[in-house]
Every structure is written in structure tokens, then in C-alpha cells.
Write an enzyme that holds these catalytic residues in place. Structure first.
Site, PDB file in Angstrom:
ATOM      1  CB  SER A 216      22.933 -20.266 -30.308  1.00 11.42           C
ATOM      2  OG  SER A 216      22.101 -21.281 -30.849  1.00 11.42           O
ATOM      3  CG  ASP A 279      16.202 -18.783 -26.168  1.00  6.59           C
ATOM      4  OD1 ASP A 279      16.054 -19.548 -27.360  1.00  6.59           O
ATOM      5  OD2 ASP A 279      17.504 -18.311 -26.312  1.00  6.59           O
ATOM      6  CG  HIS A 374      17.771 -19.251 -30.090  1.00  2.37           C
ATOM      7  ND1 HIS A 374      18.422 -19.336 -28.918  1.00  2.37           N
ATOM      8  CD2 HIS A 374      18.777 -19.576 -30.995  1.00  2.37           C
ATOM      9  CE1 HIS A 374      19.644 -19.722 -28.826  1.00  2.37           C
ATOM     10  NE2 HIS A 374      19.832 -20.060 -30.133  1.00  2.37           N
TER      11      HIS A 374
END
Length: 409
Positions: A216, A279, A374
Site C-alpha cells: 500500500s 485493487d 487491496h
């Protein structure tokens, strides 16, 4: 603050509309293309990426239950024989802050110096800050003063040409590059925390591979750190999962030049940017605002856990239409403002403030997937408890049999 609050309202409104019904109506961000055998990754690379996903998952213990020496935590630390914790760091809870750990991987594990960068604490803060203005990017890691005066990070007291204050070269200059301001601030905060430990580890274990891994927003910090380390003469191997866009096209070319082979058909890269079909984060900040992707992408085509080796494919170039980049149409949708073709930093702030409606994050990004796709990189990342997320409790780790070639994992 008014502009930032306005963006947050847009995001929260989009979130409510998504949760109320859009997930059942929307198609995946990118259609699940049939696997191209020429794009298949090897079993060995699959096994390496899966291991790295567990290593970055451990970083979510920093700031929660913690990691203790020699290498102990409530998550997956027991999986890694021969690991030695060097240090952990945490600079705060905002997007511009960072946390993670440094560990040494000794045999029987591959000899590595591992730096793991965890993602953000707040999904809401992440979305808002992914909407901020780019700033100039000047990759001269030895010419600014990030640390406290008199500390080990007082760069200007170091001799020019040292590892801590390298001589700027033509190759280290990034012309016309812009970078997300929050990501750059986060890296600057991180650098003062980790450089003394890395210098010592590299001096003590010069043959060990410097390995960066991030998930991330931790992937964005790893990206900027990798450029910094390149200028210092180190040769990091980088793997990110769900990395957002960090800057403009010029910066992407700079990353490509540093890490990716000129012949993109060979798929040789010291930088692996792993993305996932659903994602939204690799598509943020949006292309309309001038942000772009870089090369080195490996794309997971299977929406749900767990993927096999045939579900991963190499991607060609910076934004392969058969990978996550296929979710961003080349033509800007009618009614939006395309500031990506020519970024004028002097006028961009005014343009954003005057056009917040037309520059809102498009609905195609399926932001509800921040809590699912994600996090789904081989395992569901981000929860520091024994066995990881409960979704993974009854799954076994894939095991690579060196005597069996071409097997599926």
C-alpha cells in the site's frame, strides 16, 4: 483545510454510494484475460513473492503488538528460520509518517538485509492524501537536513562522496520530475530513522542482498527509498504490493531507467510492482491529475484468494492495457479536466480548488475494495494475530519442490 475537507466529503459520499449497491453491479476493474504463456512467471518467482507478502504482513505488527528480538511477533515471524531483527521504527499515525522493520535473513534463508514498510493506519486519510498536489522531486539524498542537528543524520557534516552524502551525478538528477508531497515527506521522515542501521548492516554483511518490500502506501515509501539507495551506490531489490502512483511521467521514466532492463520483453527487473485485478490503489492518484505508473508490474488476475502460479503474469511497459493499467481509459471521460498532459505546478493548486467536482475520484475505482482486494496479496494482509487474518487460518503455505519443474503452486 477547506479544500481538504471538500475532498473528504466527496470520498465519503462515494463510499456510501458504493456500499449501498454498486459492488453488485460493477464489473471488475480489468477483465480477467486468458493467461498468455509468454507472460507466465516462474514457480520460483511465485514462491519468492508469496514469502515477501508474509514478510510485509509482519510489518503490521509494528505500532500494534510489536516485534521482539530475535524475530518474534504475534503474526508470521515463526515461519522464518535464521531471521534476526535489527530494529523497528514508527514515526507517527498520519499518512506523512511511516513504520516498519529491518531484519537480517541468515542461512538457511536467502542472505538478505530486509526493510519492510507497512501501509497506512487510516484508509480515509489515505484516500484524501492520494488527492493532494504533486511537488518538485529532487533526488539528492545527501544535500538536505532531515535529522536533528548534531545527530548521525546531519548530512552536511559528512564528507562529500561518503555513502551518507554521495556526490550528485548526472544520473542522479531527475529533470522535470514531480512527486506526491505526502509520500516524499514520509520517506524523509523514514530515512533519518533507518539509514544508520542500514549502513551498519551493509558494512557487516556486504554480500547480503538489500531487499525492500512494502504494501500500500508503504510501497510508495519503498519506491522513493529505492531511488535514494541507488544514488548511494547500493543495489536494492524492490517488491511492492498495491503500490499507488507516486509521481509524474518523468519520475516514472527515472525509476524505469534505474531498475528495469531496456528490453521489456525479457522481464528482467530489480523492481517488482505486484498489482491485483480489483485493487483500486495502484490507480490512485488518478491519471487525470498527472500521475502515472512505472514498469516492473506483475499482475494477479484472480479476484479471490488464493492465487496459483498461473494466475500471475508479467506486464510490459509502464501501463500495460492487459494489466491493472487497463482500468484507466486512455481518453479522459467527458466533463473531466485533463491536467495530466501538461502539469503547471504554479497553477495546479488553483485548478484543483476551482474544479473539485470535475476532479472527483471516479466511481470506477471501487473504493470499497480497499478492505478486500487491496489486502489480498497471496494472503489477506494487515492483521497482526497468529496465523494472520482469520480468512487464512485453514490455508497452507505453498511449498516449492526444487526437484519438480513447472509445477503449479
Amino acid at each position: 483545510m477547506h479544500f481538504r475537507s471538500h475532498i473528504l466529503c466527496i470520498v465519503l459520499g462515494l463510499w456510501r454510494s458504493c456500499v449501498s449497491g454498486l459492488p453488485t453491479l460493477q464489473l471488475p476493474l480489468v477483465e480477467h484475460w486468458a493467461s498468455d504463456p509468454n507472460r507466465n512467471i516462474s514457480v520460483e518467482l511465485f514462491s519468492e513473492l508469496e514469502e515477501l507478502s508474509r514478510l510485509v504482513d509482519i510489518s503490521y505488527c509494528v505500532g500494534t503488538t510489536g516485534i521482539q528480538k530475535p524475530f518474534l511477533c504475534a503474526s508470521r515471524c515463526q515461519d522464518f528460520e535464521g531471521f534476526e531483527l535489527v530494529t523497528t521504527w514508527s514515526t507517527g499515525i498520519l499518512l506523512a509518517d511511516s513504520c516498519g522493520y529491518i531484519a537480517i535473513s541468515h542461512p538457511p534463508s536467502p542472505p538478505r538485509i530486509i526493510v519492510a514498510f507497512r501501509g497506512t493506519y487510516s484508509v480515509a486519510n489515505a484516500i484524501v492524501d492520494l488527492s493532494t498536489i504533486p511537488q518538485e522531486y529532487a533526488p539528492y539524498p545527501g544535500d538536505d537536513e532531515d535529522g536533528p542537528s548534531g545527530s548521525a543524520m546531519d548530512f552536511l557534516s559528512e564528507p562529500l562522496g561518503s555513502a551518507r552524502r554521495p556526490v550528485p551525478t548526472r544520473e542522479s538528477k531527475c529533470d522535470n520530475c514531480t512527486v506526491h508531497a505526502g509520500f516524499m515527506t514520509s520517506w524523509r521522515h523514514t530515512r533519518s530513522e533507518i539509514l544508520p542501521y542500514l549502513e551498519q548492516a551493509i558494512k557487516q554483511y556486504p554480500s547480503y542482498q538489500l531487499t525492500l518490500v512494502g504494501h500500500s502506501l508503504g510501497g510508495a515509501v519503498a519506491a522513493l527509498g529505492s531511488l535514494d539507495f541507488k544514488v548511494r551506490g547500493w543495489n536494492p531489490k524492490v517488491t511492492t504490493f498495491g503500490e499507488p502512483r507516486i509521481g509524474n511521467q518523468a519520475l516514472m521514466h527515472y525509476i524505469d531507467k534505474a531498475f528495469v532492463e531496456d528490453d521489456t520483453t525479457t522481464f528482467n527487473s530489480m523492481y517488482r510492482r505486484v498489482t491485483h485485478i480489483d485493487d483500486p490503489v495502484p490507480l490512485l492518484p488518478v491519471k487525470e491529475w498527472g500521475y502515472r505508473m512505472h514498469a516492473g508490474e506483475i499482475y494477479i488476475t484472480k479476484p479471490e484468494l488464493s492465487p496459483s502460479v498461473t494466475d500471475l503474469q508479467y506486464c510490459i511497459g509502464d501501463e500495460d492495457p492487459l494489466c491493472i493499467g487497463g482500468a484507466d481509459p486512455a481518453d479522459i471521460a467527458p466533463g473531466t479536466t485533463n491536467v495530466g498532459r501538461r502539469i503547471d505546478l504554479a497553477n495546479l493548486s488553483k485548478l484543483l480548488k476551482d474544479n473539485t467536482q470535475s476532479l472527483a475520484i471516479p466511481a470506477r475505482y471501487r473504493l470499497w475494495q480497499l478492505f478486500f482486494a487491496h489486502r489480498d496479496y497471496f494472503w489477506r494482509l494487515g492483521l497482526c494475530i497468529p496465523g494472520g487474518d482469520p480468512k487464512d487460518w485453514y490455508r497452507e503455505y505453498p511449498h516449492l519442490d526444487p526437484n519438480s519443474e513447472g509445477q503449479e503452486l
